[in-house]
Design a protein around this motif. Sequence first.
Motif, PDB file in Angstrom:
ATOM      1  N   MET A   1     -23.023 -27.001 -73.263  1.00 28.02           N
ATOM      2  CA  MET A   1     -23.724 -27.924 -72.361  1.00 28.02           C
ATOM      3  C   MET A   1     -25.027 -28.346 -72.966  1.00 28.02           C
ATOM      4  O   MET A   1     -25.748 -27.517 -73.518  1.00 28.02           O
ATOM      5  CB  MET A   1     -24.084 -27.235 -71.049  1.00 28.02           C
ATOM      6  N   LYS A   2     -25.315 -29.627 -72.835  1.00 17.81           N
ATOM      7  CA  LYS A   2     -26.559 -30.130 -73.407  1.00 17.81           C
ATOM      8  C   LYS A   2     -27.414 -30.776 -72.323  1.00 17.81           C
ATOM      9  O   LYS A   2     -26.950 -31.634 -71.577  1.00 17.81           O
ATOM     10  CB  LYS A   2     -26.229 -31.152 -74.497  1.00 17.81           C
ATOM     11  N   GLY A   3     -28.663 -30.319 -72.266  1.00 14.05           N
ATOM     12  CA  GLY A   3     -29.647 -30.971 -71.393  1.00 14.05           C
ATOM     13  C   GLY A   3     -30.503 -31.855 -72.283  1.00 14.05           C
ATOM     14  O   GLY A   3     -30.118 -32.944 -72.694  1.00 14.05           O
ATOM     15  N   GLY A   4     -31.688 -31.331 -72.652  1.00 11.88           N
ATOM     16  CA  GLY A   4     -32.573 -32.084 -73.552  1.00 11.88           C
ATOM     17  C   GLY A   4     -32.292 -31.803 -75.024  1.00 11.88           C
ATOM     18  O   GLY A   4     -32.889 -32.438 -75.898  1.00 11.88           O
ATOM     19  N   GLY A   5     -31.407 -30.858 -75.311  1.00 14.03           N
ATOM     20  CA  GLY A   5     -31.068 -30.540 -76.706  1.00 14.03           C
ATOM     21  C   GLY A   5     -32.215 -29.898 -77.475  1.00 14.03           C
ATOM     22  O   GLY A   5     -32.220 -29.883 -78.699  1.00 14.03           O
ATOM     23  N   HIS A   6     -33.197 -29.342 -76.751  1.00  8.02           N
ATOM     24  CA  HIS A   6     -34.398 -28.833 -77.420  1.00  8.02           C
ATOM     25  C   HIS A   6     -34.332 -27.356 -77.760  1.00  8.02           C
ATOM     26  O   HIS A   6     -35.270 -26.833 -78.347  1.00  8.02           O
ATOM     27  CB  HIS A   6     -35.637 -29.098 -76.543  1.00  8.02           C
ATOM     28  N   ASN A   7     -33.274 -26.682 -77.380  1.00  5.74           N
ATOM     29  CA  ASN A   7     -33.250 -25.246 -77.687  1.00  5.74           C
ATOM     30  C   ASN A   7     -33.257 -25.032 -79.196  1.00  5.74           C
ATOM     31  O   ASN A   7     -32.416 -25.585 -79.911  1.00  5.74           O
ATOM     32  CB  ASN A   7     -31.997 -24.617 -77.068  1.00  5.74           C
TER      33      ASN A   7
ATOM     34  N   VAL B   1     -22.367 -24.825 -64.820  1.00 13.04           N
ATOM     35  CA  VAL B   1     -23.052 -26.028 -65.290  1.00 13.04           C
ATOM     36  C   VAL B   1     -23.963 -26.484 -64.161  1.00 13.04           C
ATOM     37  O   VAL B   1     -23.493 -26.922 -63.102  1.00 13.04           O
ATOM     38  CB  VAL B   1     -22.057 -27.159 -65.616  1.00 13.04           C
ATOM     39  N   VAL B   2     -25.254 -26.348 -64.376  1.00  9.98           N
ATOM     40  CA  VAL B   2     -26.206 -26.753 -63.342  1.00  9.98           C
ATOM     41  C   VAL B   2     -26.266 -28.276 -63.325  1.00  9.98           C
ATOM     42  O   VAL B   2     -26.369 -28.912 -64.387  1.00  9.98           O
ATOM     43  CB  VAL B   2     -27.596 -26.137 -63.622  1.00  9.98           C
ATOM     44  N   THR B   3     -26.166 -28.844 -62.124  1.00 12.71           N
ATOM     45  CA  THR B   3     -26.174 -30.311 -62.026  1.00 12.71           C
ATOM     46  C   THR B   3     -27.454 -30.838 -61.364  1.00 12.71           C
ATOM     47  O   THR B   3     -27.805 -31.997 -61.542  1.00 12.71           O
ATOM     48  CB  THR B   3     -24.944 -30.810 -61.245  1.00 12.71           C
TER      49      THR B   3
ATOM     50  N   THR C   1     -21.606 -20.180 -74.710  1.00 14.35           N
ATOM     51  CA  THR C   1     -22.479 -20.762 -75.753  1.00 14.35           C
ATOM     52  C   THR C   1     -23.908 -20.799 -75.211  1.00 14.35           C
ATOM     53  O   THR C   1     -24.433 -21.841 -74.846  1.00 14.35           O
ATOM     54  CB  THR C   1     -22.009 -22.185 -76.139  1.00 14.35           C
ATOM     55  N   ASN C   2     -24.493 -19.619 -75.127  1.00 12.16           N
ATOM     56  CA  ASN C   2     -25.826 -19.442 -74.540  1.00 12.16           C
ATOM     57  C   ASN C   2     -26.306 -18.073 -74.999  1.00 12.16           C
ATOM     58  O   ASN C   2     -25.680 -17.454 -75.863  1.00 12.16           O
ATOM     59  CB  ASN C   2     -25.736 -19.511 -73.004  1.00 12.16           C
ATOM     60  N   ARG C   3     -27.398 -17.600 -74.439  1.00  9.53           N
ATOM     61  CA  ARG C   3     -27.789 -16.201 -74.678  1.00  9.53           C
ATOM     62  C   ARG C   3     -26.862 -15.377 -73.802  1.00  9.53           C
ATOM     63  O   ARG C   3     -27.152 -15.104 -72.640  1.00  9.53           O
ATOM     64  CB  ARG C   3     -29.261 -15.994 -74.310  1.00  9.53           C
TER      65      ARG C   3
HETATM   66  C1  LIG Z   1     -40.863 -28.956 -78.911  1.00  8.79           C
HETATM   67  C2  LIG Z   1     -40.564 -27.896 -77.881  1.00  8.79           C
HETATM   68  C3  LIG Z   1     -41.518 -27.555 -76.970  1.00  8.79           C
HETATM   69  C4  LIG Z   1     -41.255 -26.576 -76.025  1.00  8.79           C
HETATM   70  N1  LIG Z   1     -42.216 -26.265 -75.126  1.00  8.79           N
HETATM   71  C5  LIG Z   1     -41.951 -25.368 -74.170  1.00  8.79           C
HETATM   72  C6  LIG Z   1     -42.911 -25.081 -73.179  1.00  8.79           C
HETATM   73  O1  LIG Z   1     -43.997 -25.628 -73.166  1.00  8.79           O
HETATM   74  N2  LIG Z   1     -42.596 -24.182 -72.231  1.00  8.79           N
HETATM   75  C7  LIG Z   1     -41.386 -23.561 -72.201  1.00  8.79           C
HETATM   76  O2  LIG Z   1     -41.162 -22.758 -71.306  1.00  8.79           O
HETATM   77  N3  LIG Z   1     -40.457 -23.794 -73.133  1.00  8.79           N
HETATM   78  C8  LIG Z   1     -40.712 -24.683 -74.108  1.00  8.79           C
HETATM   79  N4  LIG Z   1     -39.772 -24.939 -75.059  1.00  8.79           N
HETATM   80  C9  LIG Z   1     -38.535 -24.167 -75.067  1.00  8.79           C
HETATM   81  C10 LIG Z   1     -37.518 -24.774 -74.123  1.00  8.79           C
HETATM   82  O3  LIG Z   1     -37.702 -24.218 -72.847  1.00  8.79           O
HETATM   83  C11 LIG Z   1     -36.102 -24.462 -74.592  1.00  8.79           C
HETATM   84  O4  LIG Z   1     -35.936 -25.019 -75.859  1.00  8.79           O
HETATM   85  C12 LIG Z   1     -35.046 -24.980 -73.639  1.00  8.79           C
HETATM   86  O5  LIG Z   1     -33.806 -24.421 -73.990  1.00  8.79           O
HETATM   87  C13 LIG Z   1     -34.943 -26.476 -73.690  1.00  8.79           C
HETATM   88  O6  LIG Z   1     -34.117 -26.971 -72.691  1.00  8.79           O
HETATM   89  P1  LIG Z   1     -33.066 -28.137 -73.005  1.00  8.79           P
HETATM   90  O7  LIG Z   1     -32.438 -28.549 -71.724  1.00  8.79           O
HETATM   91  O8  LIG Z   1     -33.708 -29.168 -73.831  1.00  8.79           O
HETATM   92  O9  LIG Z   1     -32.026 -27.249 -73.814  1.00  8.79           O
HETATM   93  P2  LIG Z   1     -30.629 -27.598 -74.501  1.00  8.79           P
HETATM   94  O10 LIG Z   1     -30.805 -27.364 -75.946  1.00  8.79           O
HETATM   95  O11 LIG Z   1     -30.068 -28.887 -74.047  1.00  8.79           O
HETATM   96  O12 LIG Z   1     -29.759 -26.438 -73.886  1.00  8.79           O
HETATM   97  C14 LIG Z   1     -29.993 -25.107 -74.202  1.00  8.79           C
HETATM   98  C15 LIG Z   1     -29.132 -24.187 -73.389  1.00  8.79           C
HETATM   99  O13 LIG Z   1     -29.550 -24.272 -72.033  1.00  8.79           O
HETATM  100  C16 LIG Z   1     -28.443 -24.134 -71.185  1.00  8.79           C
HETATM  101  N5  LIG Z   1     -28.259 -25.358 -70.421  1.00  8.79           N
HETATM  102  C17 LIG Z   1     -28.713 -26.601 -70.713  1.00  8.79           C
HETATM  103  N6  LIG Z   1     -28.345 -27.440 -69.737  1.00  8.79           N
HETATM  104  C18 LIG Z   1     -27.667 -26.712 -68.831  1.00  8.79           C
HETATM  105  C19 LIG Z   1     -27.047 -27.007 -67.597  1.00  8.79           C
HETATM  106  N7  LIG Z   1     -27.061 -28.221 -67.064  1.00  8.79           N
HETATM  107  N8  LIG Z   1     -26.436 -26.004 -66.932  1.00  8.79           N
HETATM  108  C20 LIG Z   1     -26.411 -24.760 -67.416  1.00  8.79           C
HETATM  109  N9  LIG Z   1     -26.979 -24.424 -68.585  1.00  8.79           N
HETATM  110  C21 LIG Z   1     -27.605 -25.396 -69.274  1.00  8.79           C
HETATM  111  C22 LIG Z   1     -27.244 -23.898 -72.011  1.00  8.79           C
HETATM  112  O14 LIG Z   1     -27.021 -22.519 -72.216  1.00  8.79           O
HETATM  113  C23 LIG Z   1     -27.650 -24.521 -73.332  1.00  8.79           C
HETATM  114  O15 LIG Z   1     -26.915 -23.960 -74.317  1.00  8.79           O
HETATM  115  C24 LIG Z   1     -40.002 -25.922 -76.012  1.00  8.79           C
HETATM  116  C25 LIG Z   1     -39.047 -26.269 -76.943  1.00  8.79           C
HETATM  117  C26 LIG Z   1     -39.318 -27.241 -77.865  1.00  8.79           C
HETATM  118  C27 LIG Z   1     -38.290 -27.581 -78.884  1.00  8.79           C
END
Ligand SMILES: Cc1cc2nc3c(=O)[nH]c(=O)nc-3n(C[C@H](O)[C@H](O)[C@H](O)COP(=O)(O)OP(=O)(O)OC[C@H]3O[C@@H](n4cnc5c(N)ncnc54)[C@H](O)[C@@H]3O)c2cc1C
Length: 475
Positions: free
Chosen positions: A80-86, A207-209, A464-466
């Motif tokens: 699952m991808k939200g912001g893809g920032h993990n 999958v959180v919506t 595919t997570n922790r």
């Molecule tokens: C540049 C940068 C700055 C950051 N700054 C902070 C900060 O200030 N504070 C902070 O707390 N963290 C910060 N983070 C860390 C951030 O919280 C994690 O990277 C987090 O995973 C990002 O969320 P995402 O939705 O973009 O993740 P994604 O990479 O899209 O998803 C990561 C994981 O989250 C889970 N997930 C995503 N969407 C769903 C869904 N809809 N339902 C269920 N599970 C889901 C899944 O397991 C997925 O594998 C930062 C990261 C980056 C890269």
Amino acid sequence: MKARTMNGSEIDVSQDALDRLRMEIRGPLLVPGDAGYEDSRTVWNAMIDRKPAIVVRCLGVADVIACVRFARQHQLLICMKGGGHNIAGLASADGALMLDLSLMRGVRVDPRNRVAHAQAGCLLGDVDRETQVHGLATVLGFVSATGIAGLTLGGGFGYLTRRWGWTTDNVIGMDLVTADARPVRATADVNADLFWGLRGGGGNFGVVTGIDYALHAVGPEIVGGVVAWPAGDAPAVLELYRTMAEAAPPELTLVGFMRPAPPAPWLPKDMHGKPIVAILACHSGNPNEGEKAVSAIKSFGRPVGDVLVRRPYAQLQSMLDATQPKGRRYYWKSEYLAGVEPALCEGVIAAAAKIPSPHSAVILFQIAGALTRLDAQHSPVGNRDARYVLNIGGAWEQAADDAKNLAWVRETWTDLRSFSTGGTYINFLTADEGPERVEAALGKGIARLAGIKASWDPENVFRTNRNIPPATAHR
Ligand SMILES: Cc1cc2nc3c(=O)[nH]c(=O)nc-3n(C[C@H](O)[C@H](O)[C@H](O)COP(=O)(O)OP(=O)(O)OC[C@H]3O[C@@H](n4cnc5c(N)ncnc54)[C@H](O)[C@@H]3O)c2cc1C
């Protein structure tokens, strides 16, 4: 087409089956070669290069249900991808069916009840933008392009943590689609066990919506920004940081960092690339009080740049975005700290002097305050004794530079690790950090999470997570 099953074997998914799924969903279904596939499958960290077999860009809960049902029918691995920032790239997996939620970015604000209802594909900036219309905000992170889903499900901290705790402490409800493809609500009263697990247990349960956040009065104008000095001033500046942070009111959050100066317009050109020490500050209360609170920073020594001013809160929330672009190579190590001791500051200065890339930094985030008001087991995030987060953030451009940058991060971590509380932030863990680091992040909560996993995802569909393996095989 070839895809991967949950247990890692390869499987053929027929064109017929794909066509049937296409007819069931509203959003686009993409396979390798389709326009948009590359954008969906890539994540923020270019160290991660994975290729899902199928991407569905979901447009709503019904699409998510159709995808989970399809995956279960074919035993497909789901990601699952939200912001893809993990940073560990958890959003993407080779051969998987990826549910890309990044088109689900609606936000509805209920100002009377101070609640924001956000779809799970929102980025932080989407939520801040809508809540700030009403002078409201919830606790979110420092970079506006981060996804709310991953951040919230793993804890979440930012400029408002000192006042209102982890992001997840501010969640009042979540909607999700479970492993058996059912839409379910989780709140303190409805499916309370699931609600507990979701507030730190990551994407283990479904999958959180949608996520509902409690909102607080913030801004729209606050005092925030950054002041920078040459790295030679670091001993005095970090001492200022240390003493001010300990005495700061909850409205004031201070972040101290050292790095090569970025080519930002507020820094003189002859400083670009040279080492600096800086204090990033946000006073989220009354701006008059804020100006007083940060005056000691602004008048300290001879800064090379100062953009610590009154500004819109939403602007501060995106101020660091340009320093963290998608597509660089990133590697971090992080620890929670109980305090910032002088010896730690010395270690930070020594590490900063050896930074091998213009984009890397050593950062101290202040988080002490509201966290401690709640019981350690209030949610799985725990770590309520943490007062600071230490982040050793490696960032560089070329694969050829991997070895030296990885070495710098790891060596710095080895040098500074002794200052840790023993806990670490699950959302900052990199791909090479395994179960012992997840344990350091979640501590005692893991056993309870494993029980909740057994109830809601006994076959470990969401892996595919922790991953928290289910404690028992049956519901
Ligand atoms: C540049 C940068 C700055 C950051 N700054 C902070 C900060 O200030 N504070 C902070 O707390 N963290 C910060 N983070 C860390 C951030 O919280 C994690 O990277 C987090 O995973 C990002 O969320 P995402 O939705 O973009 O993740 P994604 O990479 O899209 O998803 C990561 C994981 O989250 C889970 N997930 C995503 N969407 C769903 C869904 N809809 N339902 C269920 N599970 C889901 C899944 O397991 C997925 O594998 C930062 C990261 C980056 C890269």
